[in-house]
Design an enzyme around this catalytic site. Structure first.
Site, PDB file in Angstrom:
ATOM      1  CB  THR A 125      -0.979  -0.117   1.161  1.00  0.00           C
ATOM      2  OG1 THR A 125      -1.241   1.269   1.458  1.00  0.00           O
ATOM      3  CG2 THR A 125      -0.094  -0.341   2.258  1.00  0.00           C
ATOM      4  CG  ASP A 126      -1.073   5.103  -1.053  1.00  0.00           C
ATOM      5  OD1 ASP A 126      -1.587   4.587  -0.059  1.00  0.00           O
ATOM      6  OD2 ASP A 126      -1.765   5.824  -1.582  1.00  0.00           O
ATOM      7  CD  GLU A 127      -3.001   3.942   4.673  1.00  0.00           C
ATOM      8  OE1 GLU A 127      -2.903   3.729   5.937  1.00  0.00           O
ATOM      9  OE2 GLU A 127      -4.186   3.679   4.145  1.00  0.00           O
ATOM     10  CE1 TYR A 150      -3.238  -2.222   6.159  1.00  0.00           C
ATOM     11  CE2 TYR A 150      -3.021  -0.112   5.493  1.00  0.00           C
ATOM     12  CZ  TYR A 150      -3.214  -1.512   5.331  1.00  0.00           C
ATOM     13  OH  TYR A 150      -3.303  -1.586   3.850  1.00  0.00           O
ATOM     14  CE  LYS A 154       0.006  -4.527   3.120  1.00  0.00           C
ATOM     15  NZ  LYS A 154      -0.591  -5.700   2.647  1.00  0.00           N
TER      16      LYS A 154
HETATM   17  P1  NAD Z   1     -10.109  -6.706   3.161  1.00  0.00           P
HETATM   18  O1  NAD Z   1     -10.086  -6.500   4.568  1.00  0.00           O
HETATM   19  O2  NAD Z   1     -11.200  -6.678   2.379  1.00  0.00           O
HETATM   20  O3  NAD Z   1      -9.641  -8.537   2.732  1.00  0.00           O
HETATM   21  C1  NAD Z   1      -8.647  -9.006   3.554  1.00  0.00           C
HETATM   22  C2  NAD Z   1      -8.963 -10.472   3.395  1.00  0.00           C
HETATM   23  O4  NAD Z   1      -7.874 -11.177   3.998  1.00  0.00           O
HETATM   24  C3  NAD Z   1     -10.359 -11.116   4.037  1.00  0.00           C
HETATM   25  O5  NAD Z   1     -10.787 -12.051   3.160  1.00  0.00           O
HETATM   26  C4  NAD Z   1      -9.824 -11.950   4.959  1.00  0.00           C
HETATM   27  O6  NAD Z   1     -10.630 -13.019   5.806  1.00  0.00           O
HETATM   28  C5  NAD Z   1      -8.236 -12.328   4.710  1.00  0.00           C
HETATM   29  N1  NAD Z   1      -7.609 -12.614   5.900  1.00  0.00           N
HETATM   30  C6  NAD Z   1      -7.169 -11.707   6.975  1.00  0.00           C
HETATM   31  N2  NAD Z   1      -6.184 -12.503   7.955  1.00  0.00           N
HETATM   32  C7  NAD Z   1      -6.144 -13.673   7.299  1.00  0.00           C
HETATM   33  C8  NAD Z   1      -5.225 -14.670   7.599  1.00  0.00           C
HETATM   34  N3  NAD Z   1      -4.374 -14.675   8.878  1.00  0.00           N
HETATM   35  N4  NAD Z   1      -5.183 -15.707   6.787  1.00  0.00           N
HETATM   36  C9  NAD Z   1      -5.724 -15.862   5.813  1.00  0.00           C
HETATM   37  N5  NAD Z   1      -6.526 -14.770   5.348  1.00  0.00           N
HETATM   38  C10 NAD Z   1      -6.691 -13.687   6.106  1.00  0.00           C
HETATM   39  O7  NAD Z   1      -8.830  -6.233   2.610  1.00  0.00           O
HETATM   40  P2  NAD Z   1      -8.711  -5.327   1.102  1.00  0.00           P
HETATM   41  O8  NAD Z   1      -9.088  -4.279   1.074  1.00  0.00           O
HETATM   42  O9  NAD Z   1      -9.085  -6.308   0.103  1.00  0.00           O
HETATM   43  O10 NAD Z   1      -6.999  -5.412   0.848  1.00  0.00           O
HETATM   44  C11 NAD Z   1      -6.314  -6.571   0.416  1.00  0.00           C
HETATM   45  C12 NAD Z   1      -4.843  -6.264   0.391  1.00  0.00           C
HETATM   46  O11 NAD Z   1      -4.441  -5.086  -0.488  1.00  0.00           O
HETATM   47  C13 NAD Z   1      -4.144  -6.015   1.845  1.00  0.00           C
HETATM   48  O12 NAD Z   1      -2.916  -6.551   1.732  1.00  0.00           O
HETATM   49  C14 NAD Z   1      -4.204  -4.508   1.814  1.00  0.00           C
HETATM   50  O13 NAD Z   1      -3.081  -3.928   2.932  1.00  0.00           O
HETATM   51  C15 NAD Z   1      -3.985  -4.146   0.435  1.00  0.00           C
HETATM   52  N6  NAD Z   1      -4.194  -2.693  -0.209  1.00  0.00           N
HETATM   53  C16 NAD Z   1      -5.460  -2.268  -0.009  1.00  0.00           C
HETATM   54  C17 NAD Z   1      -5.944  -0.982  -0.486  1.00  0.00           C
HETATM   55  C18 NAD Z   1      -7.253  -0.724  -0.278  1.00  0.00           C
HETATM   56  O14 NAD Z   1      -7.521   0.521  -0.664  1.00  0.00           O
HETATM   57  N7  NAD Z   1      -8.308  -1.457   0.185  1.00  0.00           N
HETATM   58  C19 NAD Z   1      -5.153  -0.389  -1.112  1.00  0.00           C
HETATM   59  C20 NAD Z   1      -3.731  -0.631  -1.226  1.00  0.00           C
HETATM   60  C21 NAD Z   1      -3.203  -1.821  -0.502  1.00  0.00           C
HETATM   61  O1  TDX Z   2     -15.958   7.302   8.513  1.00  0.00           O
HETATM   62  C1  TDX Z   2     -14.891   7.513   8.159  1.00  0.00           C
HETATM   63  N1  TDX Z   2     -14.598   9.100   7.891  1.00  0.00           N
HETATM   64  C2  TDX Z   2     -13.627   9.379   7.380  1.00  0.00           C
HETATM   65  O2  TDX Z   2     -13.728  10.690   7.290  1.00  0.00           O
HETATM   66  C3  TDX Z   2     -13.758   6.633   7.501  1.00  0.00           C
HETATM   67  C4  TDX Z   2     -14.035   5.199   7.554  1.00  0.00           C
HETATM   68  C5  TDX Z   2     -12.765   7.291   6.887  1.00  0.00           C
HETATM   69  N2  TDX Z   2     -12.695   8.747   6.933  1.00  0.00           N
HETATM   70  C6  TDX Z   2     -11.405   9.138   6.112  1.00  0.00           C
HETATM   71  C7  TDX Z   2     -10.214   8.678   6.754  1.00  0.00           C
HETATM   72  C8  TDX Z   2      -9.266   8.595   5.278  1.00  0.00           C
HETATM   73  O3  TDX Z   2      -8.672  10.054   5.193  1.00  0.00           O
HETATM   74  O4  TDX Z   2     -11.590   8.854   4.764  1.00  0.00           O
HETATM   75  C9  TDX Z   2     -10.218   8.594   4.120  1.00  0.00           C
HETATM   76  C10 TDX Z   2     -10.227   7.020   3.847  1.00  0.00           C
HETATM   77  O5  TDX Z   2     -10.488   6.318   4.849  1.00  0.00           O
HETATM   78  P1  TDX Z   2     -10.200   4.545   4.732  1.00  0.00           P
HETATM   79  O6  TDX Z   2     -11.318   4.238   3.852  1.00  0.00           O
HETATM   80  O7  TDX Z   2     -10.444   4.211   6.154  1.00  0.00           O
HETATM   81  O8  TDX Z   2      -8.823   4.505   4.001  1.00  0.00           O
HETATM   82  P2  TDX Z   2      -7.318   4.624   4.319  1.00  0.00           P
HETATM   83  O9  TDX Z   2      -7.138   5.005   5.829  1.00  0.00           O
HETATM   84  O10 TDX Z   2      -6.910   5.829   3.615  1.00  0.00           O
HETATM   85  O11 TDX Z   2      -6.744   3.170   4.005  1.00  0.00           O
HETATM   86  C11 TDX Z   2      -7.158   2.747   2.693  1.00  0.00           C
HETATM   87  O12 TDX Z   2      -6.417   2.950   1.763  1.00  0.00           O
HETATM   88  C12 TDX Z   2      -4.860   2.329   1.716  1.00  0.00           C
HETATM   89  C13 TDX Z   2      -7.312   1.209   3.033  1.00  0.00           C
HETATM   90  O13 TDX Z   2      -8.202   0.948   4.257  1.00  0.00           O
HETATM   91  C14 TDX Z   2      -6.174   0.506   3.268  1.00  0.00           C
HETATM   92  O14 TDX Z   2      -6.194  -0.862   3.455  1.00  0.00           O
HETATM   93  C15 TDX Z   2      -5.173   0.715   2.048  1.00  0.00           C
HETATM   94  O15 TDX Z   2      -3.897   0.059   2.487  1.00  0.00           O
END
Ligand code: NAD
Ligand code: TDX
Length: 336
Positions: A125-127, A150, A154
């Site tokens: 992730t970019d985070e 988090y 990562k």
């Molecule tokens: P999500 O929370 O929707 O899904 C996570 C999945 O992993 C779930 O199905 C969960 O059951 C499974 N899981 C959790 N712990 C586990 C374990 N110990 N063993 C096996 N399975 C397990 O997450 P997401 O948003 O789909 O993110 C997926 C990946 O992409 C993550 O690694 C996250 O860091 C990365 N990512 C997410 C975003 C975003 O915007 N959502 C952006 C950049 C990177």
């Molecule tokens: O209730 C809310 N109110 C609010 O203002 C929530 C849930 C979020 N926010 C803000 C926080 C952030 O500035 O919105 C922005 C986005 O929040 P999230 O959806 O929680 O995402 P973020 O914290 O940016 O992280 C996400 O992007 C990178 C994903 O959850 C991560 O898994 C990924 O790595």
């Protein structure tokens, strides 16, 4: 090719499983998922009977379970999504984040190395780069500066993956993507949470001043980018993925309200997230130039389709936003 996808029942993982089955008719996809609160097999009903797909219920920290999957399905490559993924939950408690994101990745890397897996994609992730001021964007050489439990977990996983490459020559590639949106995102995240609350005429909780900036990419463009990196990425390299689409949170929230024809009076400013990163922006020049990837969605089209998807799939998220989820919601938002 036989691919082990970890976390394939989550948001991005389930979109990736569907993408791979559609894009590669001769691939077999094995989904290893623990089914935590975020894992949902309903995300995969369209493809669950496909003979090229198999589900294995298990934890990535369980070495023998991972080993069994690799041997039984003659796995060639691993695409590693499984993670605890929500920043707010990591602030409430970091233990599961360190266990799954850091230790789980180490277990996978060990098994993959032993079993001579040909390629390992660490989905990051970019985070991990931390927070930006008003100017500039993260490149692959920006030093890591994770700010939340988090992102620290990562970053640990990324460092382990790179160390396995450096020390053992293990074939790792890392992707670092910006915020994703699209179908099947768990409603704790900004966009689906705001859509669900707006549809129920509930307050939309905006952290701080609502001017934090995220760089949004449609999940299907992220999946296409991972597919490119899996096949043609250079071993040991990092690929940033992003769509040049920076938006302050309030702009997104107002857009959702307009699309749903709901009043702005639903917007409620609440106490800021502790340590809240101000701005993320990704420089994706490397993947664009070397692998020819570009996003296919404009934000206007992607967000409109996404909002409509949540309207049409209310039964999907309504099942989630009851029970356990409401306990979490109350703990985070009540009296905030
Ligand atoms: P999500 O929370 O929707 O899904 C996570 C999945 O992993 C779930 O199905 C969960 O059951 C499974 N899981 C959790 N712990 C586990 C374990 N110990 N063993 C096996 N399975 C397990 O997450 P997401 O948003 O789909 O993110 C997926 C990946 O992409 C993550 O690694 C996250 O860091 C990365 N990512 C997410 C975003 C975003 O915007 N959502 C952006 C950049 C990177
Ligand atoms: O209730 C809310 N109110 C609010 O203002 C929530 C849930 C979020 N926010 C803000 C926080 C952030 O500035 O919105 C922005 C986005 O929040 P999230 O959806 O929680 O995402 P973020 O914290 O940016 O992280 C996400 O992007 C990178 C994903 O959850 C991560 O898994 C990924 O790595």
């Amino acid at each position: 090719m036989n691919i082990l996808v970890t976390g394939g029942a989550g948001f991005i993982g389930s979109n990736f499983v569907r993408h791979m089955l559609a894009a590669h008719s001769d691939y077999r996809i094995i989904n290893l998922d623990k089914l935590t609160y975020a894992g949902n097999l309903e995300n995969l009903t369209e493809i669950e009977k496909d003979p090229r797909y198999a589900f294995e219920h298990g934890d990535i920290c369980d070495r023998s379970r991972v080993q069994m999957c690799v041997v039984r399905y003659e796995i060639d490559a691993i695409v590693h999504f499984a993670a605890e993924s929500h920043v707010d939950r990591s602030i409430m408690g970091a233990a599961e984040f360190v266990r799954t994101n850091a230790v789980g990745t180490q277990v996978l890397l060990d098994v993959a190395r032993e079993m001579k897996i040909r390629r390992f994609v660490q989905v990051s992730t970019d985070e991990v780069y931390g927070s930006l001021g008003t100017e500039g964007a993260f490149t692959e050489t920006t030093p890591l500066h994770p700010n939340s439990p988090y992102s620290a977990s990562k970053a640990s996983a990324d460092m382990l993956a790179l160390a396995y490459h450096h020390t053992f020559g293990f074939p790792v590639v890392i992707t670092r993507c910006s915020n994703n949106y699209g179908p099947y995102q768990f409603p704790e995240k900004l966009i689906p949470l705001m859509i669900a609350n707006a549809l129920a005429d509930k307050p939309l909780p905006v952290y701080g001043d609502g001017m934090n900036v995220r760089d949004w990419l449609h999940v299907s463009d992220h999946c296409r980018a991972i597919d490119r990196v899996l096949h043609d990425g250079t071993i040991g390299e990092v690929y940033n993925i992003g769509g040049n689409n920076e938006k302050p949170n309030l702009e997104i929230i107002r857009l959702i309200l307009r699309h749903l024809n709901k009043p702005e009076s639903l917007i409620t400013f609440v106490k800021d997230r502790p340590g809240h990163d101000r701005r993320y922006a990704i420089d994706a020049t490397h993947i664009r130039k070397t692998l020819g990837w570009t996003p296919s969605y404009t934000f206007e089209r992607g967000i409109a389709e996404t909002i409509d998807w949540y309207v049409e799939h209310a039964e999907w998220w309504k099942r989630i936003v009851s029970g356990e989820y409401m306990k979490y919601y109350r703990a985070l938002y009540e009296n905030r």
